[in-house]
Design a protein around this motif. Structure first.
Motif, PDB file in Angstrom:
ATOM      1  N   VAL A   1     -87.986  50.455 -32.591  1.00  0.00           N
ATOM      2  CA  VAL A   1     -89.324  50.575 -32.439  1.00  0.00           C
ATOM      3  C   VAL A   1     -89.930  51.243 -33.868  1.00  0.00           C
ATOM      4  O   VAL A   1     -89.144  51.948 -34.665  1.00  0.00           O
ATOM      5  CB  VAL A   1     -89.327  51.503 -31.801  1.00  0.00           C
ATOM      6  CG1 VAL A   1     -91.185  51.594 -31.820  1.00  0.00           C
ATOM      7  CG2 VAL A   1     -89.571  50.964 -30.315  1.00  0.00           C
ATOM      8  N   LYS A   2     -90.903  51.113 -34.538  1.00  0.00           N
ATOM      9  CA  LYS A   2     -91.124  51.584 -36.041  1.00  0.00           C
ATOM     10  C   LYS A   2     -93.046  51.322 -36.021  1.00  0.00           C
ATOM     11  O   LYS A   2     -93.479  50.258 -34.887  1.00  0.00           O
ATOM     12  CB  LYS A   2     -91.214  50.111 -36.920  1.00  0.00           C
ATOM     13  CG  LYS A   2     -91.446  50.123 -38.436  1.00  0.00           C
ATOM     14  CD  LYS A   2     -91.338  49.670 -39.768  1.00  0.00           C
ATOM     15  CE  LYS A   2     -91.805  50.127 -40.549  1.00  0.00           C
ATOM     16  NZ  LYS A   2     -91.631  48.248 -41.739  1.00  0.00           N
ATOM     17  N   ASN A   3     -93.122  52.545 -35.967  1.00  0.00           N
ATOM     18  CA  ASN A   3     -94.296  53.201 -36.421  1.00  0.00           C
ATOM     19  C   ASN A   3     -95.635  53.772 -37.155  1.00  0.00           C
ATOM     20  O   ASN A   3     -94.422  54.504 -37.955  1.00  0.00           O
ATOM     21  CB  ASN A   3     -94.903  53.798 -34.418  1.00  0.00           C
ATOM     22  CG  ASN A   3     -96.465  53.484 -33.864  1.00  0.00           C
ATOM     23  OD1 ASN A   3     -97.632  54.616 -34.207  1.00  0.00           O
ATOM     24  ND2 ASN A   3     -95.799  53.063 -32.735  1.00  0.00           N
TER      25      ASN A   3
ATOM     26  N   ALA B   1     -74.802  54.166 -31.347  1.00  0.00           N
ATOM     27  CA  ALA B   1     -75.581  54.530 -32.708  1.00  0.00           C
ATOM     28  C   ALA B   1     -76.975  54.895 -32.668  1.00  0.00           C
ATOM     29  O   ALA B   1     -77.626  54.210 -31.967  1.00  0.00           O
ATOM     30  CB  ALA B   1     -75.062  54.277 -33.975  1.00  0.00           C
ATOM     31  N   VAL B   2     -77.540  56.177 -33.242  1.00  0.00           N
ATOM     32  CA  VAL B   2     -79.055  55.960 -33.366  1.00  0.00           C
ATOM     33  C   VAL B   2     -78.888  56.480 -34.070  1.00  0.00           C
ATOM     34  O   VAL B   2     -79.177  57.314 -35.623  1.00  0.00           O
ATOM     35  CB  VAL B   2     -79.456  57.547 -32.199  1.00  0.00           C
ATOM     36  CG1 VAL B   2     -78.861  57.418 -30.434  1.00  0.00           C
ATOM     37  CG2 VAL B   2     -78.194  58.751 -32.827  1.00  0.00           C
ATOM     38  N   TYR B   3     -80.365  55.921 -35.144  1.00  0.00           N
ATOM     39  CA  TYR B   3     -80.770  56.644 -36.383  1.00  0.00           C
ATOM     40  C   TYR B   3     -82.291  56.611 -36.365  1.00  0.00           C
ATOM     41  O   TYR B   3     -83.257  56.197 -35.284  1.00  0.00           O
ATOM     42  CB  TYR B   3     -80.448  55.488 -37.214  1.00  0.00           C
ATOM     43  CG  TYR B   3     -80.575  54.024 -36.890  1.00  0.00           C
ATOM     44  CD1 TYR B   3     -82.239  53.807 -38.051  1.00  0.00           C
ATOM     45  CD2 TYR B   3     -80.575  53.034 -35.927  1.00  0.00           C
ATOM     46  CE1 TYR B   3     -82.877  52.119 -37.364  1.00  0.00           C
ATOM     47  CE2 TYR B   3     -81.183  51.576 -35.751  1.00  0.00           C
ATOM     48  CZ  TYR B   3     -82.400  51.650 -36.521  1.00  0.00           C
ATOM     49  OH  TYR B   3     -82.794  50.303 -35.890  1.00  0.00           O
ATOM     50  N   THR B   4     -82.530  57.138 -37.097  1.00  0.00           N
ATOM     51  CA  THR B   4     -84.184  57.391 -37.610  1.00  0.00           C
ATOM     52  C   THR B   4     -84.648  57.199 -38.967  1.00  0.00           C
ATOM     53  O   THR B   4     -83.211  57.523 -40.041  1.00  0.00           O
ATOM     54  CB  THR B   4     -85.371  58.791 -37.301  1.00  0.00           C
ATOM     55  OG1 THR B   4     -85.766  58.609 -37.395  1.00  0.00           O
ATOM     56  CG2 THR B   4     -84.208  59.811 -38.013  1.00  0.00           C
TER      57      THR B   4
ATOM     58  N   GLN C   1     -93.856  54.643 -41.942  1.00  0.00           N
ATOM     59  CA  GLN C   1     -93.519  54.203 -41.573  1.00  0.00           C
ATOM     60  C   GLN C   1     -92.663  55.120 -40.867  1.00  0.00           C
ATOM     61  O   GLN C   1     -91.702  55.386 -41.650  1.00  0.00           O
ATOM     62  CB  GLN C   1     -93.271  52.406 -41.561  1.00  0.00           C
ATOM     63  CG  GLN C   1     -94.710  52.030 -42.363  1.00  0.00           C
ATOM     64  CD  GLN C   1     -95.722  51.346 -40.917  1.00  0.00           C
ATOM     65  OE1 GLN C   1     -95.695  51.126 -39.944  1.00  0.00           O
ATOM     66  NE2 GLN C   1     -96.849  51.528 -41.553  1.00  0.00           N
ATOM     67  N   PHE C   2     -92.242  54.839 -39.825  1.00  0.00           N
ATOM     68  CA  PHE C   2     -91.055  55.519 -39.530  1.00  0.00           C
ATOM     69  C   PHE C   2     -90.576  54.696 -38.277  1.00  0.00           C
ATOM     70  O   PHE C   2     -90.895  54.181 -37.110  1.00  0.00           O
ATOM     71  CB  PHE C   2     -91.792  56.545 -37.955  1.00  0.00           C
ATOM     72  CG  PHE C   2     -92.677  58.231 -39.362  1.00  0.00           C
ATOM     73  CD1 PHE C   2     -92.345  58.969 -39.887  1.00  0.00           C
ATOM     74  CD2 PHE C   2     -93.749  57.490 -39.168  1.00  0.00           C
ATOM     75  CE1 PHE C   2     -92.631  59.498 -40.518  1.00  0.00           C
ATOM     76  CE2 PHE C   2     -94.762  58.510 -40.040  1.00  0.00           C
ATOM     77  CZ  PHE C   2     -93.889  59.712 -40.410  1.00  0.00           C
TER      78      PHE C   2
END
Length: 297
Positions: free
Chosen positions: A34-36, A262-265, A288-289
């Motif tokens: 998801v990008k926001n 895996a999780v990422y930011t 952008q996140f």
């Protein structure tokens, strides 16, 4: 505020959203991202996240990385929503939405060797629309603001209006040629880099371009709390079609790897977005996140 044109909207997605770099993940995996432009209190501290311009996207992809075959395969489905103030109404919360949906099928021979060259070829189709609210990115934003934001922040939610954008379909092909290199490796860390040139030829010139990407991945062994390792990733990108636009960004992120997921930011900072032709007038330099999950299978 100028209205966002369909070609400019689509261009920003194909340049800034699609990315395959995510380190040395060499197993089959499914990715959800998801990008926001809004990250809650973080956005308030950074004075960003106004829900205008490029605001929200959902990315789904399957990566088939067979160890005993010459090629890898990817299927990528993506939807992105763009917003502009509706200056034709008296309601200050009215915005016009435009949605870009993308389907891409790609093949490459990148086996992430310590030092190796690779190529990638892809074919895809973009579909742009501004008159339907479905399960795509525009519908997701619409229902989030209608059912959640309007209840929590009555003065901050947006009213989504259909834009006059007609349905547009644009096929394209994409070619990349690059090089992997392991820069150093110790018992508990390693530094890996990927650099490539790329080109895109599309049914409309506004989607075509040539560019370059560089990517660094610092991997740190952790082996605590069921974590196998942590990746710190840095990516830079530049693309232009010479006569009409040039764009660049810098992106930094962290990925935590477990045994089967895996999780990422990531934080994406546009450095330059410049468009100059009769159809495109779009400039959005906000942070952008990205938030994502990888499931290994």
């Amino acid at each position: 505020m100028q209205k966002i044109r369909p070609f400019g909207i689509s261009l920003m997605l194909c340049l800034l959203i699609i990315s395959e770099a995510l380190g040395q993940i060499t197993d089959n995996h499914f990715e959800v991202r998801v990008k926001n432009d809004n990250a809650g209190e973080i956005s308030n501290w950074l004075h960003t996240g106004d829900d205008l311009g490029e605001t929200h996207s959902l990315h789904l992809s399957a990566h088939l990385l067979k160890k005993h075959t010459l090629y890898n395969f990817r299927i990528i489905l993506e939807s992105t929503e763009y917003s502009a103030l509706n200056i034709e109404t008296a309601e200050p919360r009215d915005i016009l939405f435009t949605e870009l949906n993308s389907l891409q099928i790609a093949i490459d021979n990148n086996k992430f060797g310590d030092q190796s060259f690779f190529f990638s070829g892809a074919g895809g189709l973009y579909y742009i629309q501004g008159n339907k609210l479905t399960i795509g990115a525009a519908g997701q934003k619409y229902y989030m603001h209608k059912w959640v934001i309007s209840k929590l922040y009555p003065k901050r939610y947006w009213i989504y209006d259909r834009s006059p954008v007609r349905d547009i379909f644009v096929p394209y092909v994409e070619l990349k040629y690059g090089h992997n290199q392991l820069l150093f490796k110790t018992a508990h860390s390693s530094l890996f880099t990927v650099n490539n040139l790329e080109s895109r030829v599309a049914g409309k010139f506004h989607f075509s371009g040539i560019g370059a990407r560089t990517y660094f991945d610092l991997k740190l062994s952790v082996e605590r709390f069921n974590i196998q390792d942590v990746d710190i990733e840095l990516e830079g990108f530049y693309l232009t079609n010479i006569t009409q636009y040039q764009t660049a960004y810098l992106q930094i992120g962290t990925r935590i790897n477990f045994e089967h997921m895996a999780v990422y930011t990531q934080i994406n900072q546009p450095i330059k977005k410049y468009l100059d032709n009769p159809l495109i007038k779009y400039d959005d330099m906000e942070l952008q996140f990205n938030y994502g999950f990888l499931f290994v299978f």
